[in-house]
Design a protein around this motif. Structure first.
Motif, PDB file in Angstrom:
ATOM      1  N   ALA A  25      35.176  84.543  24.692  1.00 27.47           N
ATOM      2  CA  ALA A  25      36.460  85.070  24.220  1.00 27.47           C
ATOM      3  C   ALA A  25      37.400  85.303  25.397  1.00 27.47           C
ATOM      4  CB  ALA A  25      36.249  86.367  23.446  1.00 27.47           C
ATOM      5  N   ASN A  32      45.297  81.423  27.545  1.00 35.43           N
ATOM      6  CA  ASN A  32      46.349  81.635  26.558  1.00 35.43           C
ATOM      7  C   ASN A  32      46.031  81.011  25.211  1.00 35.43           C
ATOM      8  OD1 ASN A  32      48.626  83.180  26.892  1.00 35.43           O
ATOM      9  ND2 ASN A  32      49.383  81.841  28.513  1.00 35.43           N
ATOM     10  N   GLY A  33      44.755  80.910  24.884  1.00 34.67           N
ATOM     11  CA  GLY A  33      44.372  80.312  23.610  1.00 34.67           C
ATOM     12  C   GLY A  33      44.704  78.838  23.530  1.00 34.67           C
ATOM     13  N   VAL A  36      42.685  76.721  21.031  1.00 39.19           N
ATOM     14  CA  VAL A  36      43.047  76.935  19.626  1.00 39.19           C
ATOM     15  C   VAL A  36      44.391  76.276  19.317  1.00 39.19           C
ATOM     16  CG1 VAL A  36      43.466  78.676  17.874  1.00 39.19           C
ATOM     17  CG2 VAL A  36      41.783  79.096  19.643  1.00 39.19           C
ATOM     18  N   PHE A  40      45.149  73.247  16.790  1.00 33.67           N
ATOM     19  CA  PHE A  40      46.091  73.491  15.699  1.00 33.67           C
ATOM     20  C   PHE A  40      47.144  72.391  15.657  1.00 33.67           C
ATOM     21  CE2 PHE A  40      49.885  75.482  13.889  1.00 33.67           C
ATOM     22  CZ  PHE A  40      49.351  75.877  12.686  1.00 33.67           C
ATOM     23  N   GLY A 100      53.992  76.299  13.657  1.00 39.83           N
ATOM     24  CA  GLY A 100      53.324  77.518  13.196  1.00 39.83           C
ATOM     25  C   GLY A 100      54.214  78.730  13.340  1.00 39.83           C
ATOM     26  N   ARG A 101      53.921  79.747  12.551  1.00 39.74           N
ATOM     27  CA  ARG A 101      54.650  81.000  12.642  1.00 39.74           C
ATOM     28  C   ARG A 101      53.867  81.952  13.532  1.00 39.74           C
ATOM     29  NH1 ARG A 101      59.456  79.826  10.901  1.00 39.74           N
ATOM     30  NH2 ARG A 101      59.821  82.051  11.088  1.00 39.74           N
ATOM     31  N   SER A 102      54.333  83.204  13.593  1.00 39.42           N
ATOM     32  CA  SER A 102      53.686  84.174  14.461  1.00 39.42           C
ATOM     33  C   SER A 102      52.247  84.456  14.024  1.00 39.42           C
ATOM     34  CB  SER A 102      54.490  85.461  14.415  1.00 39.42           C
ATOM     35  OG  SER A 102      53.771  86.488  14.975  1.00 39.42           O
ATOM     36  N   PRO A 103      51.266  84.363  14.966  1.00 38.37           N
ATOM     37  CA  PRO A 103      49.886  84.677  14.589  1.00 38.37           C
ATOM     38  C   PRO A 103      49.645  86.184  14.494  1.00 38.37           C
ATOM     39  CG  PRO A 103      49.981  84.023  16.872  1.00 38.37           C
ATOM     40  CD  PRO A 103      51.373  83.943  16.347  1.00 38.37           C
ATOM     41  N   ARG A 145      54.905  78.597  22.841  1.00 39.83           N
ATOM     42  CA  ARG A 145      55.123  79.739  21.970  1.00 39.83           C
ATOM     43  C   ARG A 145      56.485  80.339  22.293  1.00 39.83           C
ATOM     44  NH1 ARG A 145      51.007  83.849  23.109  1.00 39.83           N
ATOM     45  NH2 ARG A 145      49.541  82.141  23.069  1.00 39.83           N
TER      46      ARG A 145
ATOM     47  N   PHE B  26      36.691  80.205  14.141  1.00 39.55           N
ATOM     48  CA  PHE B  26      37.670  79.232  14.594  1.00 39.55           C
ATOM     49  C   PHE B  26      38.653  78.903  13.471  1.00 39.55           C
ATOM     50  CE2 PHE B  26      38.726  74.895  16.244  1.00 39.55           C
ATOM     51  CZ  PHE B  26      39.370  75.359  17.370  1.00 39.55           C
ATOM     52  N   LEU B  29      41.159  81.621  13.184  1.00 39.17           N
ATOM     53  CA  LEU B  29      42.178  81.541  14.237  1.00 39.17           C
ATOM     54  C   LEU B  29      43.208  80.477  13.903  1.00 39.17           C
ATOM     55  CD1 LEU B  29      40.013  81.815  17.466  1.00 39.17           C
ATOM     56  CD2 LEU B  29      41.605  83.497  16.584  1.00 39.17           C
ATOM     57  N   LEU B  30      42.726  79.360  13.307  1.00 44.73           N
ATOM     58  CA  LEU B  30      43.640  78.261  13.013  1.00 44.73           C
ATOM     59  C   LEU B  30      44.577  78.578  11.858  1.00 44.73           C
ATOM     60  CD1 LEU B  30      41.505  75.036  13.423  1.00 44.73           C
ATOM     61  CD2 LEU B  30      43.264  75.929  14.914  1.00 44.73           C
ATOM     62  N   LEU B  32      45.750  81.547  11.167  1.00 44.51           N
ATOM     63  CA  LEU B  32      46.646  82.679  11.478  1.00 44.51           C
ATOM     64  C   LEU B  32      48.123  82.274  11.532  1.00 44.51           C
ATOM     65  CD1 LEU B  32      44.897  84.891  14.162  1.00 44.51           C
ATOM     66  CD2 LEU B  32      45.631  85.560  11.908  1.00 44.51           C
ATOM     67  N   PRO B  33      48.500  81.153  12.222  1.00 46.78           N
ATOM     68  CA  PRO B  33      49.936  80.831  12.293  1.00 46.78           C
ATOM     69  C   PRO B  33      50.473  80.148  11.048  1.00 46.78           C
ATOM     70  CG  PRO B  33      48.669  79.739  14.045  1.00 46.78           C
ATOM     71  CD  PRO B  33      47.713  80.223  13.027  1.00 46.78           C
ATOM     72  N   ILE B  34      49.644  79.897  10.050  1.00 41.07           N
ATOM     73  CA  ILE B  34      50.116  79.183   8.855  1.00 41.07           C
ATOM     74  C   ILE B  34      50.590  80.180   7.808  1.00 41.07           C
ATOM     75  CG2 ILE B  34      49.462  77.620   6.998  1.00 41.07           C
ATOM     76  CD1 ILE B  34      47.428  76.413   8.779  1.00 41.07           C
ATOM     77  N   ARG B  35      51.743  79.877   7.221  1.00 43.81           N
ATOM     78  CA  ARG B  35      52.209  80.706   6.101  1.00 43.81           C
ATOM     79  C   ARG B  35      52.400  79.799   4.895  1.00 43.81           C
ATOM     80  NH1 ARG B  35      51.543  83.936   9.576  1.00 43.81           N
ATOM     81  NH2 ARG B  35      52.893  85.625  10.272  1.00 43.81           N
ATOM     82  N   LEU B  75      40.256  87.339  21.162  1.00 43.84           N
ATOM     83  CA  LEU B  75      40.743  86.026  20.710  1.00 43.84           C
ATOM     84  C   LEU B  75      42.138  86.144  20.107  1.00 43.84           C
ATOM     85  CD1 LEU B  75      37.522  84.498  19.133  1.00 43.84           C
ATOM     86  CD2 LEU B  75      38.653  83.828  21.234  1.00 43.84           C
ATOM     87  N   HIS B  76      42.353  87.216  19.319  1.00 45.34           N
ATOM     88  CA  HIS B  76      43.678  87.401  18.703  1.00 45.34           C
ATOM     89  C   HIS B  76      44.734  87.639  19.778  1.00 45.34           C
ATOM     90  CE1 HIS B  76      45.789  89.062  14.875  1.00 45.34           C
ATOM     91  NE2 HIS B  76      46.463  88.113  15.460  1.00 45.34           N
ATOM     92  N   LEU B  79      46.195  84.618  21.379  1.00 38.46           N
ATOM     93  CA  LEU B  79      47.199  83.876  20.622  1.00 38.46           C
ATOM     94  C   LEU B  79      48.535  84.597  20.547  1.00 38.46           C
ATOM     95  CD1 LEU B  79      45.219  82.423  17.617  1.00 38.46           C
ATOM     96  CD2 LEU B  79      45.997  81.272  19.658  1.00 38.46           C
TER      97      LEU B  79
END
Lengths: 263, 191
Positions: A25, A32-33, A36, A40, A100-103, A145, B26, B29-30, B32-35, B75-76, B79
């Motif tokens: 982690a 910076n991820g 992921v 994505f 993508g939007r804000s995580p 970002r 995972f 995490l992927l 999370l940015p999707i709406r 992890l959060h 991002l």
């Protein structure tokens, strides 16, 4: 000592797994991820077109564009007369799609599909149809970002383009922002266009932000205005990234004054 | 020969368990940015990592839940941003879920899971709002202009995130629970 060794013999695997999980982690955190974000972007690829949509060109817009070109030329001539250096920040752009939007719920962010591989770097600013969107806060090889101007923590030096009254704008987490003026009696009225001012450290001056929706002249300590952002931040699809280097050294100590007795 | 095969299938099973566990994190995490439609109230989405931590901590010890919370919190953060950190909120979530389940206050059906996710989502957002308040009180350059703004925003985020997370909780909790149940039953039969 014996108890410790017995505990270790019993729990070595567990402890190893915990270290492995936390270590992985932290590794992802350090980058910076990137892993992921890159995955994505790869997965989001089939869902987006490769070219930005054609801009709508109605006769009215064409007319306005021609007038803008004319005014820009005049402006350029006048600046040359007073030896003003040309500001070409808005000339180079990289179009990017919003993938993508804000995580996270506390930040107003966007994820774009262009990154360091396309010469995008931290500090670049982003515009959309209508004006300023935000600035790049993190880049991975193929994504970046963007912190939106609607984020409550972003603060931008702004001015009214008609009367040059200055102040600063703070995001309100939605399509409206609050502008606080520096003066007690600013020359402002609803409908006035707001642009970034030369006080802004993170953005170049003259980028449109929005229009004044209403003014509260009773607010303390200085009058406030509610600004309707001209960019639809909640449903953006394509944006432009412009290279920019923020002026972060304005707080630095002033240069030493050279006098006769202090050479 | 027979023992060799059973050991091999046991290892296989374990590998699959790890693949599913890490894969599901995972996946969270992927998304999370999707709406997608239905995943958004006033710009706020469900807290998928929180649902995952609740599902994980259900059958585990409090410290295991807390460790999972710390890992997913890091992890959060990777991002979004290092401050305010999600580690505290998710660690509390993991610890509390496991503790509540140990004490038999929390049952395993979907309704109680949705309820506990609702409560813990509020606690997680409060942990972040408290960090912002502390930063406002004790540092020179706070992110937010005043405490009123922080808690006004907290109200909005906490409520939307809690409603959405508890509604979406079964979608993630149910398959994970099914998998871990199956894995565990096979494990127990072997012993």
């Amino acid at each position: 000592m014996f108890a410790l060794r017995r505990w270790w013999e019993k729990n070595a695997v567990k402890a190893g797994l915990v270290f492995l999980a936390v270590g992985t982690a932290l590794g992802i955190y350090q980058t910076n991820g990137a892993f992921v974000s890159e995955t994505f972007r790869f997965l989001a690829r089939p869902f987006q077109g490769n070219t930005p949509p054609e801009k709508v060109e109605s006769p009215y817009i064409l007319d306005l564009q021609q007038r803008v070109v004319e005014l820009e030329n005049q402006n350029q001539k006048l600046r040359e007369l007073i030896d003003y250096s040309k500001n070409s920040d808005l000339d180079i752009t990289t179009p990017a799609a919003v993938i993508g939007r804000s995580p996270d719920n506390w930040w107003q962010q966007l994820t774009l599909n262009k990154g360091a591989a396309d010469d995008v770097k931290e500090g670049d600013f982003v515009t959309g149809p209508g004006g300023l969107v935000g600035r790049v806060v993190a880049v991975t090889p193929n994504t970046s970002r963007v912190l939106l101007i609607s984020d409550p923590s972003s603060q931008i030096g702004a001015k009214i383009s008609r009367s040059r009254s200055t102040g600063y704008i703070r995001g309100g987490a939605g399509s409206q922002a609050t502008m606080q003026f520096f003066e007690k009696l600013p020359d402002a009225k609803p409908g006035d266009v707001i642009v970034t001012s030369s006080f802004s450290r993170l953005f170049p001056q003259g980028v449109p932000i929005g229009r004044i929706a209403s003014i509260d002249s009773e607010a303390s300590p200085a009058p406030e205005a509610v600004v309707q952002l001209s960019v639809p931040v909640s449903n953006l699809e394509w944006v432009d990234i412009h290279p920019y280097t923020p002026k972060l050294d304005v707080d630095a100590a002033p240069a030493k004054i050279v006098t006769d007795d202090n050479p | 020969m027979a023992s060799y095969r059973s050991r091999r299938s046991g290892t296989n099973k374990q590998v699959w368990n790890w693949v599913v566990t890490i894969g599901s994190v995972f996946f969270c995490l992927l998304i999370l940015p999707i709406r997608l439609p239905g995943m958004d109230i006033v710009g706020v989405g469900p807290n998928w990592l929180l649902i995952w931590v609740v599902a994980w901590s259900m059958y585990r010890l409090p410290w295991e839940g807390a460790i999972a919370g710390v890992v997913l919190g890091i992890l959060h953060d990777s991002l979004s941003a290092a401050f305010p950190t999600h580690v505290i909120g998710l660690a509390i979530t993991g610890f509390l879920t496991a503790r509540l389940h140990q004490r038999r206050i929390l049952q395993e059906d979907l309704i109680s899971v949705a309820l506990v996710v609702f409560g813990l989502a509020v606690i997680t957002e409060t942990a972040i709002a408290l960090q912002l308040t502390a930063q406002y009180l004790w540092t020179e350059e706070p992110l937010y202009p005043d405490i009123g703004t922080i808690w006004q925003y907290h109200q909005r985020v906490a409520l939307s995130s809690a409603i959405l997370s508890s509604l979406w909780a079964p979608a993630l909790y149910y398959p994970l629970k099914k998998w871990w149940d199956k894995y565990r039953v096979k494990d127990r039969l072997k012993d």
